[in-house]
Design a protein around this motif. Structure first.
Motif, PDB file in Angstrom:
ATOM      1  N   GLN A 152       1.895   0.382  11.856  1.00 41.82           N
ATOM      2  CA  GLN A 152       0.580   0.555  11.216  1.00 41.82           C
ATOM      3  C   GLN A 152      -0.422  -0.352  11.934  1.00 41.82           C
ATOM      4  N   THR A 153      -0.748   0.041  13.147  1.00 46.09           N
ATOM      5  CA  THR A 153      -1.442  -0.871  14.059  1.00 46.09           C
ATOM      6  C   THR A 153      -2.880  -1.178  13.636  1.00 46.09           C
ATOM      7  N   VAL A 154      -3.561  -0.218  13.021  1.00 44.36           N
ATOM      8  CA  VAL A 154      -4.958  -0.471  12.631  1.00 44.36           C
ATOM      9  C   VAL A 154      -4.993  -1.460  11.469  1.00 44.36           C
ATOM     10  N   THR A 155      -4.081  -1.292  10.524  1.00 52.02           N
ATOM     11  CA  THR A 155      -4.014  -2.226   9.395  1.00 52.02           C
ATOM     12  C   THR A 155      -3.617  -3.618   9.889  1.00 52.02           C
ATOM     13  N   ILE A 156      -2.705  -3.667  10.853  1.00 51.01           N
ATOM     14  CA  ILE A 156      -2.297  -4.961  11.411  1.00 51.01           C
ATOM     15  C   ILE A 156      -3.498  -5.648  12.073  1.00 51.01           C
ATOM     16  N   ALA A 157      -4.289  -4.863  12.797  1.00 45.02           N
ATOM     17  CA  ALA A 157      -5.475  -5.452  13.443  1.00 45.02           C
ATOM     18  C   ALA A 157      -6.444  -5.981  12.381  1.00 45.02           C
ATOM     19  N   ALA A 158      -6.591  -5.247  11.285  1.00 45.21           N
ATOM     20  CA  ALA A 158      -7.478  -5.707  10.197  1.00 45.21           C
ATOM     21  C   ALA A 158      -6.938  -6.993   9.593  1.00 45.21           C
ATOM     22  N   ALA A 159      -5.630  -7.054   9.411  1.00 46.76           N
ATOM     23  CA  ALA A 159      -5.017  -8.268   8.852  1.00 46.76           C
ATOM     24  C   ALA A 159      -5.318  -9.465   9.754  1.00 46.76           C
TER      25      ALA A 159
ATOM     26  N   PHE B 166       0.835  -1.200   0.000  1.00 42.98           N
ATOM     27  CA  PHE B 166       0.000   0.000   0.000  1.00 42.98           C
ATOM     28  C   PHE B 166       0.869   1.249   0.000  1.00 42.98           C
ATOM     29  N   HIS B 167       0.327   2.298  -0.584  1.00 45.97           N
ATOM     30  CA  HIS B 167       0.906   3.637  -0.423  1.00 45.97           C
ATOM     31  C   HIS B 167      -0.261   4.573  -0.169  1.00 45.97           C
ATOM     32  N   MET B 168      -0.198   5.335   0.914  1.00 46.61           N
ATOM     33  CA  MET B 168      -1.291   6.252   1.217  1.00 46.61           C
ATOM     34  C   MET B 168      -0.807   7.686   1.048  1.00 46.61           C
ATOM     35  N   ALA B 169      -1.718   8.556   0.692  1.00 46.37           N
ATOM     36  CA  ALA B 169      -1.386   9.966   0.485  1.00 46.37           C
ATOM     37  C   ALA B 169      -0.795  10.548   1.765  1.00 46.37           C
ATOM     38  N   PRO B 170       0.224  11.435   1.614  1.00 40.18           N
ATOM     39  CA  PRO B 170       0.778  12.068   2.811  1.00 40.18           C
ATOM     40  C   PRO B 170      -0.256  12.989   3.456  1.00 40.18           C
ATOM     41  N   MET B 171      -0.124  13.139   4.733  1.00 45.34           N
ATOM     42  CA  MET B 171      -0.939  14.086   5.509  1.00 45.34           C
ATOM     43  C   MET B 171      -2.391  13.655   5.674  1.00 45.34           C
ATOM     44  N   LEU B 172      -2.711  12.405   5.370  1.00 46.24           N
ATOM     45  CA  LEU B 172      -4.055  11.912   5.704  1.00 46.24           C
ATOM     46  C   LEU B 172      -4.092  11.642   7.206  1.00 46.24           C
ATOM     47  N   PRO B 173      -5.032  12.202   7.950  1.00 42.14           N
ATOM     48  CA  PRO B 173      -5.052  11.939   9.391  1.00 42.14           C
ATOM     49  C   PRO B 173      -5.476  10.508   9.716  1.00 42.14           C
ATOM     50  N   ASP B 174      -6.210   9.880   8.797  1.00 43.09           N
ATOM     51  CA  ASP B 174      -6.748   8.545   9.085  1.00 43.09           C
ATOM     52  C   ASP B 174      -6.251   7.514   8.063  1.00 43.09           C
ATOM     53  N   ALA B 175      -4.997   7.657   7.654  1.00 41.39           N
ATOM     54  CA  ALA B 175      -4.447   6.759   6.630  1.00 41.39           C
ATOM     55  C   ALA B 175      -4.519   5.298   7.067  1.00 41.39           C
ATOM     56  N   ASP B 176      -4.201   5.037   8.331  1.00 41.97           N
ATOM     57  CA  ASP B 176      -4.166   3.650   8.805  1.00 41.97           C
ATOM     58  C   ASP B 176      -5.570   3.026   8.727  1.00 41.97           C
ATOM     59  N   GLU B 177      -6.597   3.780   9.118  1.00 37.38           N
ATOM     60  CA  GLU B 177      -7.980   3.270   9.071  1.00 37.38           C
ATOM     61  C   GLU B 177      -8.418   3.028   7.628  1.00 37.38           C
ATOM     62  N   LEU B 178      -8.069   3.956   6.731  1.00 37.62           N
ATOM     63  CA  LEU B 178      -8.485   3.822   5.329  1.00 37.62           C
ATOM     64  C   LEU B 178      -7.766   2.636   4.665  1.00 37.62           C
ATOM     65  N   ARG B 179      -6.490   2.473   4.987  1.00 41.68           N
ATOM     66  CA  ARG B 179      -5.727   1.337   4.451  1.00 41.68           C
ATOM     67  C   ARG B 179      -6.327   0.021   4.966  1.00 41.68           C
ATOM     68  N   ALA B 180      -6.729   0.024   6.213  1.00 38.99           N
ATOM     69  CA  ALA B 180      -7.332  -1.188   6.795  1.00 38.99           C
ATOM     70  C   ALA B 180      -8.615  -1.547   6.052  1.00 38.99           C
ATOM     71  N   GLU B 181      -9.405  -0.536   5.706  1.00 41.74           N
ATOM     72  CA  GLU B 181     -10.643  -0.844   4.979  1.00 41.74           C
ATOM     73  C   GLU B 181     -10.320  -1.380   3.580  1.00 41.74           C
ATOM     74  N   ALA B 182      -9.315  -0.789   2.940  1.00 45.87           N
ATOM     75  CA  ALA B 182      -8.918  -1.286   1.615  1.00 45.87           C
ATOM     76  C   ALA B 182      -8.449  -2.743   1.706  1.00 45.87           C
ATOM     77  N   LEU B 183      -7.760  -3.072   2.788  1.00 48.77           N
ATOM     78  CA  LEU B 183      -7.301  -4.456   2.963  1.00 48.77           C
ATOM     79  C   LEU B 183      -8.499  -5.402   3.100  1.00 48.77           C
ATOM     80  N   ARG B 184      -9.532  -4.947   3.800  1.00 47.79           N
ATOM     81  CA  ARG B 184     -10.742  -5.787   3.967  1.00 47.79           C
ATOM     82  C   ARG B 184     -11.435  -6.041   2.631  1.00 47.79           C
ATOM     83  N   LEU B 185     -11.275  -5.126   1.676  1.00 45.36           N
ATOM     84  CA  LEU B 185     -11.839  -5.353   0.337  1.00 45.36           C
ATOM     85  C   LEU B 185     -10.955  -6.298  -0.473  1.00 45.36           C
ATOM     86  N   LEU B 186      -9.648  -6.132  -0.309  1.00 45.45           N
ATOM     87  CA  LEU B 186      -8.706  -6.868  -1.162  1.00 45.45           C
ATOM     88  C   LEU B 186      -8.614  -8.353  -0.844  1.00 45.45           C
ATOM     89  N   ILE B 187      -8.526  -8.667   0.434  1.00 47.98           N
ATOM     90  CA  ILE B 187      -8.202 -10.051   0.796  1.00 47.98           C
ATOM     91  C   ILE B 187      -9.263 -11.044   0.317  1.00 47.98           C
TER      92      ILE B 187
END
Lengths: 191, 173
Positions: B127-134, B86-107
């Motif tokens: 990246q603790t939120v994404t890790i929790a989603a994983a 993953f690569h997330m846009a810089p300065m997103l305050p909720d990048a980890d949460e958004l990446r986690a949701e994308a992971l839930r779609l991908l897997i």
């Protein structure tokens, strides 16, 4: 010694030259082991020559490879190097390949690996390296462990061997791991 | 453009379109800034006949306004194992949460529909939120590479999580 970069106890490393292509092809053609990958693959001198030329074009390449030669007679006995170099993260994957078979298990690979690690940690100032070893290749797994690498985990289902899926073992190494392993190895060698 | 099976509550995943070059900083995975020319070249290089492609970059966009907020790169060896970055846009305050949701779609798409034997995800251990989603997705921690990733103020371990497909009956040595 011909154009050495670093010199060890019994081997030295130098840049690979186009004239090494035939020797590397000969080493591959004489391979006796089948467990390193799915199977053996002959690589001809034209392919080696192209690889040597291509990997020396860039100032900051994605891979750096060395010829490993015996100090006593300059014989080329294999190559080692780093691939997948990440110049920003300061990481890379280390690789080694040695032959002929009768020269294995004599400590030349470990001697050469310590030179490679010295180059990586003390000249390039990389921070961490990894090594990927196909699980059936127990000899290489034992070698990197002796050289200071730590088992970091495994990639599942990497390839087939004897009809079953096998994993690739992933190892990593930091500079303090290497220093400790090198010093212990030197102490044993000099006894 | 929406891909119905890759659309969630807050993010959706889609192929790149030409206008994405105008917001390359949000999705182009490079520490060296990518301008429109570099982004356009990158997209051009990915336009293969799809049956020959082994590398794919998809755009992650926000559902509410279609703003481009990142990308996910898939690297496919021989259609048995796929690596995801993953690569997330810089300065997103909720990048980890958004990446986690994308992971839930991908897997589910990669593991269950495409039936990859393993889906690999590399990410730093902060990246603790994404890790929790994983982990919710029953991905397993397969590799921990010590101090492999630079992060502000130091270095983080790189973790490799794998989604192993339970449909494969693998005689394992």
């Amino acid at each position: 010694m011909r154009n050495p970069i670093l010199v060890g106890e019994r081997v030295y490393i130098r840049p690979l030259e186009e004239s090494d292509a035939q020797l590397l092809a000969d080493i591959y053609a004489a391979e006796t082991d089948t467990f390193n990958e799915r199977g053996r693959l002959p690589v001809g001198p034209l392919a080696w020559k192209k690889w040597i030329v291509e990997t020396h074009k860039e100032a900051y390449p994605s891979e750096i490879n060395f010829a490993v030669c015996l100090i006593e007679n300059d014989q080329l006995i294999g190559h080692n190097g780093i691939v997948d170099i990440n110049w920003i993260n300061r990481t890379a994957e280390s690789v080694s390949d040695f032959g002929p078979a009768e020269l294995r298990s004599k400590g030349y690979g470990t001697d050469a690996k310590h030179l490679l690690l010295e180059y990586c940690f003390d000249i390039l100032h990389l921070h961490a390296l990894r090594s990927e070893i196909f699980e059936p290749n127990t000899r290489s797994a034992a070698a990197v462990t002796k050289q200071g690498y730590k088992l970091a985990g495994r990639w599942h289902y990497e390839d087939i061997k004897n009809g079953v899926m096998r994993d690739t073992l992933i190892f990593d190494i930091l500079r303090p791991d290497w220093i400790a392993a090198r010093d212990a190895w030197r102490a044993r060698e000099r006894k | 453009m929406r891909v119905v099976y890759l659309t969630g509550d807050r993010v959706h995943i889609r192929p790149p379109v030409e206008s994405d070059k105008e917001c390359a900083i949000a999705w182009f995975n490079s520490l060296v800034p990518a301008n429109e020319i570099r982004a356009a070249q990158s997209m051009e290089n990915q336009v293969y006949p799809y049956w020959e492609a082994t590398e794919f970059t998809f755009i992650i966009a926000r559902v509410v306004d279609d703003a481009v907020i990142g990308s996910v790169h898939l690297s496919i060896g021989d259609w048995r194992v796929v690596s995801v970055r993953f690569h997330m846009a810089p300065m997103l305050p909720d990048a980890d949460e958004l990446r986690a949701e994308a992971l839930r779609l991908l897997i589910p798409w990669l593991r269950d529909e495409h039936e990859f034997m393993a889906v690999r995800l590399a990410l730093p251990d902060n990246q603790t939120v994404t890790i929790a989603a994983a982990e919710e997705l029953e991905m397993v921690l397969s590799v921990r590479l010590r101090e492999f990733v630079p992060v502000p103020g130091g270095r983080a371990d790189e973790l490799i999580y794998e989604a192993l497909n339970p449909r494969w009956e693998v005689p394992h040595a």
